[in-house]
Design a protein around this motif. Sequence first.
Motif, mmCIF file in Angstrom:
data_model
loop_
_atom_site.group_PDB
_atom_site.id
_atom_site.type_symbol
_atom_site.label_atom_id
_atom_site.label_comp_id
_atom_site.label_asym_id
_atom_site.label_seq_id
_atom_site.Cartn_x
_atom_site.Cartn_y
_atom_site.Cartn_z
ATOM 1 N N ASP A 115 -1.062 1.115 -5.658
ATOM 2 C CA ASP A 115 -1.867 0.418 -4.656
ATOM 3 C C ASP A 115 -1.530 0.941 -3.268
ATOM 4 N N GLU A 116 -1.783 0.152 -2.264
ATOM 5 C CA GLU A 116 -1.565 0.572 -0.880
ATOM 6 C C GLU A 116 -0.114 0.419 -0.430
ATOM 7 N N ARG A 117 0.712 -0.199 -1.259
ATOM 8 C CA ARG A 117 2.118 -0.378 -0.882
ATOM 9 C C ARG A 117 2.858 0.961 -0.964
#
Length: 135
Positions: A115-117
């Motif tokens: 994801d964006e993490r």
Amino acid sequence: MMTIGEAAAASGVSAKMIRHYEAIGLIRPQRAANGYRAYAEADVAVLRFIRHARDLGFPLETVRRLLALWRDRNRSSAEVKRLALDHVAALEAKAASLRAMAASLRHLAEHCHGDERPDCPILDELEGLERVERA
């Protein structure tokens, strides 16, 4: 007699590789008066032999030994078989190693959120910071 380009086309071996095989002594073409390489049908047969052996993944030193056996009509097929089976064992070991690498990467990918993490167990493993628990 053929030029290097014609020998390359006839054998399926690039001119660059033909030069390399000559440099390491696997093939010894004649030289014309002008110094250019001149290849006979026998040279093309050797190049095809090398190409087929390399297509099967034989290392160059084993190809050298196989060529010597191929040229020796008094050879023992037992030695050829041994070389082939030794190569099979090496290929199987490499395949097992590749399967283990794929399993490790698959495991790491399964534990990456994707994801964006910024947290990423794949990068952590590559950096050597932490080990993902093996299930």
